[in-house]
Design a protein around this motif. Sequence first.
Motif, mmCIF file in Angstrom:
data_model
loop_
_atom_site.group_PDB
_atom_site.id
_atom_site.type_symbol
_atom_site.label_atom_id
_atom_site.label_comp_id
_atom_site.label_asym_id
_atom_site.label_seq_id
_atom_site.Cartn_x
_atom_site.Cartn_y
_atom_site.Cartn_z
ATOM 1 N N LEU B 152 0.837 -1.200 0.000
ATOM 2 C CA LEU B 152 0.000 0.000 0.000
ATOM 3 C C LEU B 152 0.871 1.249 0.000
ATOM 4 C CD1 LEU B 152 -2.870 -1.029 2.439
ATOM 5 C CD2 LEU B 152 -2.945 -0.821 -0.064
ATOM 6 N N ILE B 153 1.944 1.228 0.808
ATOM 7 C CA ILE B 153 2.844 2.384 0.840
ATOM 8 C C ILE B 153 3.439 2.607 -0.550
ATOM 9 C CG2 ILE B 153 5.040 3.248 1.761
ATOM 10 C CD1 ILE B 153 4.383 1.868 4.388
ATOM 11 N N LEU B 154 3.839 1.502 -1.193
ATOM 12 C CA LEU B 154 4.424 1.615 -2.525
ATOM 13 C C LEU B 154 3.424 2.244 -3.497
ATOM 14 C CD1 LEU B 154 6.783 0.875 -4.454
ATOM 15 C CD2 LEU B 154 5.487 -1.155 -5.013
ATOM 16 N N GLN B 155 2.182 1.759 -3.431
ATOM 17 C CA GLN B 155 1.147 2.281 -4.318
ATOM 18 C C GLN B 155 0.981 3.790 -4.098
ATOM 19 O OE1 GLN B 155 0.319 0.140 -6.358
ATOM 20 N NE2 GLN B 155 -1.391 1.009 -7.487
ATOM 21 N N PHE B 156 1.023 4.187 -2.817
ATOM 22 C CA PHE B 156 0.904 5.600 -2.482
ATOM 23 C C PHE B 156 2.086 6.393 -3.064
ATOM 24 C CE2 PHE B 156 2.007 9.114 0.375
ATOM 25 C CZ PHE B 156 0.840 9.863 0.318
ATOM 26 N N VAL B 157 3.306 5.867 -2.872
ATOM 27 C CA VAL B 157 4.497 6.575 -3.344
ATOM 28 C C VAL B 157 4.434 6.751 -4.862
ATOM 29 C CG1 VAL B 157 7.004 6.357 -3.646
ATOM 30 C CG2 VAL B 157 5.986 5.915 -1.423
ATOM 31 N N VAL B 158 4.062 5.683 -5.561
ATOM 32 C CA VAL B 158 4.101 5.742 -7.023
ATOM 33 C C VAL B 158 3.028 6.686 -7.578
ATOM 34 C CG1 VAL B 158 3.770 4.382 -9.117
ATOM 35 C CG2 VAL B 158 5.194 3.509 -7.280
ATOM 36 N N HIS B 159 1.858 6.694 -6.927
ATOM 37 C CA HIS B 159 0.769 7.466 -7.528
ATOM 38 C C HIS B 159 0.516 8.833 -6.911
ATOM 39 C CE1 HIS B 159 -0.471 4.527 -10.438
ATOM 40 N NE2 HIS B 159 -0.219 3.603 -9.534
ATOM 41 N N LYS B 160 0.976 9.072 -5.690
ATOM 42 C CA LYS B 160 0.598 10.309 -5.037
ATOM 43 C C LYS B 160 1.771 11.236 -4.716
ATOM 44 C CE LYS B 160 -3.720 8.947 -4.555
ATOM 45 N NZ LYS B 160 -4.777 9.404 -5.386
ATOM 46 N N THR B 161 2.988 10.833 -4.993
ATOM 47 C CA THR B 161 4.095 11.717 -4.626
ATOM 48 C C THR B 161 4.814 12.203 -5.880
ATOM 49 O OG1 THR B 161 5.684 9.928 -4.474
ATOM 50 C CG2 THR B 161 4.508 10.475 -2.449
ATOM 51 N N ILE B 234 5.778 -7.853 -16.916
ATOM 52 C CA ILE B 234 6.930 -7.181 -16.327
ATOM 53 C C ILE B 234 6.842 -5.683 -16.579
ATOM 54 C CG2 ILE B 234 8.501 -7.591 -18.282
ATOM 55 C CD1 ILE B 234 10.478 -8.307 -15.708
ATOM 56 N N GLY B 235 7.126 -4.890 -15.546
ATOM 57 C CA GLY B 235 7.004 -3.447 -15.621
ATOM 58 C C GLY B 235 5.694 -2.941 -15.038
ATOM 59 N N ILE B 236 4.785 -3.856 -14.690
ATOM 60 C CA ILE B 236 3.472 -3.433 -14.166
ATOM 61 C C ILE B 236 3.386 -3.787 -12.687
ATOM 62 C CG2 ILE B 236 0.987 -3.685 -14.435
ATOM 63 C CD1 ILE B 236 1.733 -4.814 -17.288
ATOM 64 N N ILE B 237 3.249 -2.778 -11.825
ATOM 65 C CA ILE B 237 3.359 -3.018 -10.380
ATOM 66 C C ILE B 237 2.258 -3.928 -9.831
ATOM 67 C CG2 ILE B 237 3.280 -1.845 -8.140
ATOM 68 C CD1 ILE B 237 5.104 0.275 -9.372
ATOM 69 N N PRO B 238 0.980 -3.680 -10.098
ATOM 70 C CA PRO B 238 -0.027 -4.610 -9.567
ATOM 71 C C PRO B 238 0.164 -6.022 -10.135
ATOM 72 C CG PRO B 238 -1.051 -2.634 -10.442
ATOM 73 C CD PRO B 238 0.374 -2.580 -10.861
ATOM 74 N N GLY B 239 0.707 -6.097 -11.345
ATOM 75 C CA GLY B 239 0.957 -7.400 -11.973
ATOM 76 C C GLY B 239 1.940 -8.223 -11.160
ATOM 77 N N ALA B 240 2.963 -7.574 -10.592
ATOM 78 C CA ALA B 240 3.966 -8.301 -9.811
ATOM 79 C C ALA B 240 3.331 -8.910 -8.570
ATOM 80 C CB ALA B 240 5.096 -7.357 -9.415
ATOM 81 N N VAL B 241 2.449 -8.138 -7.920
ATOM 82 C CA VAL B 241 1.787 -8.654 -6.715
ATOM 83 C C VAL B 241 0.909 -9.849 -7.084
ATOM 84 C CG1 VAL B 241 0.194 -8.095 -4.861
ATOM 85 C CG2 VAL B 241 1.849 -6.393 -5.639
ATOM 86 N N ALA B 242 0.101 -9.672 -8.129
ATOM 87 C CA ALA B 242 -0.784 -10.759 -8.539
ATOM 88 C C ALA B 242 0.035 -11.972 -8.970
ATOM 89 C CB ALA B 242 -1.677 -10.290 -9.674
ATOM 90 N N GLY B 243 1.094 -11.728 -9.745
ATOM 91 C CA GLY B 243 1.933 -12.824 -10.216
ATOM 92 C C GLY B 243 2.543 -13.592 -9.055
ATOM 93 N N GLY B 244 3.031 -12.878 -8.043
ATOM 94 C CA GLY B 244 3.630 -13.508 -6.875
ATOM 95 C C GLY B 244 2.629 -14.389 -6.150
ATOM 96 N N LEU B 245 1.438 -13.859 -5.924
ATOM 97 C CA LEU B 245 0.423 -14.621 -5.194
ATOM 98 C C LEU B 245 -0.008 -15.849 -5.994
ATOM 99 C CD1 LEU B 245 -1.711 -11.740 -3.671
ATOM 100 C CD2 LEU B 245 -0.101 -13.225 -2.500
ATOM 101 N N VAL B 246 -0.215 -15.670 -7.305
ATOM 102 C CA VAL B 246 -0.630 -16.806 -8.141
ATOM 103 C C VAL B 246 0.444 -17.886 -8.106
ATOM 104 C CG1 VAL B 246 -1.055 -17.550 -10.517
ATOM 105 C CG2 VAL B 246 -2.122 -15.462 -9.659
ATOM 106 N N LEU B 247 1.701 -17.459 -8.238
ATOM 107 C CA LEU B 247 2.785 -18.434 -8.249
ATOM 108 C C LEU B 247 2.858 -19.192 -6.922
ATOM 109 C CD1 LEU B 247 5.044 -19.341 -10.156
ATOM 110 C CD2 LEU B 247 6.565 -17.839 -8.890
ATOM 111 N N GLY B 248 2.740 -18.469 -5.810
ATOM 112 C CA GLY B 248 2.775 -19.114 -4.488
ATOM 113 C C GLY B 248 1.670 -20.154 -4.359
ATOM 114 N N VAL B 249 0.473 -19.790 -4.789
ATOM 115 C CA VAL B 249 -0.659 -20.706 -4.662
ATOM 116 C C VAL B 249 -0.475 -21.900 -5.608
ATOM 117 C CG1 VAL B 249 -3.146 -20.945 -5.005
ATOM 118 C CG2 VAL B 249 -2.242 -18.935 -3.826
ATOM 119 N N VAL B 250 0.006 -21.651 -6.824
ATOM 120 C CA VAL B 250 0.206 -22.759 -7.772
ATOM 121 C C VAL B 250 1.221 -23.752 -7.210
ATOM 122 C CG1 VAL B 250 1.193 -23.380 -10.013
ATOM 123 C CG2 VAL B 250 -0.461 -21.514 -9.858
ATOM 124 N N GLU B 251 2.321 -23.234 -6.673
ATOM 125 C CA GLU B 251 3.337 -24.135 -6.112
ATOM 126 C C GLU B 251 2.754 -24.965 -4.978
ATOM 127 O OE1 GLU B 251 7.017 -22.563 -4.934
ATOM 128 O OE2 GLU B 251 7.559 -21.889 -6.938
#
Lengths: 394, 291
Positions: B152-161, B234-251
């Motif tokens: 959430l902090i990252l999202q704030f930094v990228v979009h609001k600062t 790659i290059g898309i911030i929400p994509g990295a979060v989703a990708g990480g969670l999907v990968l963890g669950v798939v494993e």
Amino acid sequence: MKFKRAWSLLAAMTLGVGLLAACGQEGKDGASGGKDGDEIKIGVNLELSGAVASYGTSEADGIQLAVDEINKDGGIDGKKIKLVKIDNKSDPAEATNAAIKLTTQENVVAIIGAATSGATVAQAQIANDNKTPLISPSGTSPTVTVNDKGEVNEYVFRTSFIDPFQGTVAANFAANDLGVKNVAIFSDNASDYSKGLASSFKKDFEKSGGKIVAEESYVAKDSDFRSTLTRIKSAKPEFIFIPGYYEEVGLIVKQAREMGIDVPLMGADGWDSPILMDLAGAEALNNTFTTNHYSSDDPDGAVKAFNDKFNDKYSKAPDAFNALGYDTVYLLKDAIERAGSADSTKIKDELAKTDGLDLVTGNYSVDENHHPIKSATILEYKDGEQVFNTKVNP
Amino acid sequence: MEWLQQLINGISLGSIYALIALGYTMVYGIIKLINFAHGEVFMIGAFIGYISIAGWGLGFFPALLLSMTVCAVIGVVIERIAYKRLRNATRIAALITAIGVSLLIQNGVIYLRGAQPAAYPDVFANKSFNLFGAQISTQAILILSVSVVLMLILQFVVHKTKIGKAMRAVSYDAEAAKLMGINVDNTISATFAIGSALAGAAGVIFGIYYTKIDPLMGVIPGLKAFVAAVLGGIGIIPGAVAGGLVLGVVETVVSALGFSPWRDAAAFIILILILIFKPSGLFGKNTREKV
């Protein structure tokens, strides 16, 4: 232009080969000096760093203690022992390189090592080819002394008992002493050691009327075992056999206890390391058992004497790998004395005839497959201490 | 309730992948470099956390902050020393340099402290409680909440600062951003600092959750996080979060079905499939190559 380059390359290669050949020659000459001199050169090829460094360094301490002791008493037939130590970095490829170096450049009369079966098997061919006896202090896989074709590796020996025996002991202990019926096996799919133990455990436990309710495996270097443990837990085993090495076992035990798996867990000598305690924690290790070569609590007299000597030198209690390293030197000494000379082939013949030699880790005889016939000890973890539970004879 | 337990296991693992993947994806987004040394920053983060908890007796949050700060500095130093002068070189040159930096850090740490593993001390009394038949440990909850807060902090930094705006501008078009008066060098450094701080946090969390850390621990999680970043686009911030969670669950699902030795293979099969069928990732838009 192209021709010129090809010629110079060829010339360089010829030169290179010539140099190598010269090196080899020199090595062989040095050999006779080493073997017939007033000292006996013994190679040590152990895991002094890397993943299982704890086994290798423990054995090196035991070896050093024995050698110091023998040299202080005048050596073997008046000849002092000189150790040449090489670190194989817990890597079979490095172990092979170290064995080549020890046999062809250092010209040792025998090699002690490696601590793990994989790294020992990697050197077996070199020991046979160069006619140098190789004794693994703790390589417990049957494949160390017997190759895939079922032929005995003539020059390879070991101090420890073999995996199937540890699996059998664990199976009998689970069935008779703990009285469990439904058990799970969780083994390391990347290790011959682990697979060997798992299969002998399975065979003997089923023979005694028990049932294997879950059989799962992991791969060394994993750190997340929760999903597989969840699967094991739902099969409701009364006992889990985990024949792995301490790096993963420590995490498995910790994660299993966190998930509420409170049944007895059991493993083998691969658990034996102080790091296991750091990883799992003393509380999680309660109600776990291991088969081992030796226990410092063993009331036996020879064990007590060894404990005192070790404690004097290193100011700590010895573990099983210390004892096996120590015993390996005495096993070799006994063979050299009976052979009457430090000739590698004669030493090999005498090693194969060893019968009823009293060592710290038990009375040692060798069978036709170079598998030792000796006793095993069962240890239990109690509040962070390994406690002697019982001793099992073959 | 085995599936619920497995889902919790998968999300805990996935949130660590996600934190590492964020650093990959941010750096790629801004300079089109796959920073293979990122897994090593994660490893260093774990060791700094270990030293500050076991050696200096700090608590979890001070150790986390210290580790994030040091990793941010290390990330910037790596960028300034190794990558900055290659900014106009071919991408393969930068990629090879990144692999070199990764090997340098791994072996440097082995040289300094040896290759043996270290065990993270327990920072909290770890209790587990029962939720619909699944065991959840306080650690797992902490990991999830820390990861969510950081994202959430990252999202704030990228979009609001301001710095976030500069990062997005540089990512969109570095030349134009420069012409508009944005300091491109500082913006790139800031991106490395933020990405590395997240990797440092992931290192501390990994240490607490999985106990064992060693100098080569960054290799596999680093590669998995790379897969996660590609999976999400790659290059898309929400994509990295989703990708990480999907990968963890798939494993976790692969292990749960009894194929645990295939777990790593599953992650890389996903990478291959994504690259064949949707190279821009789950969240990526298909852009037509301009002629």
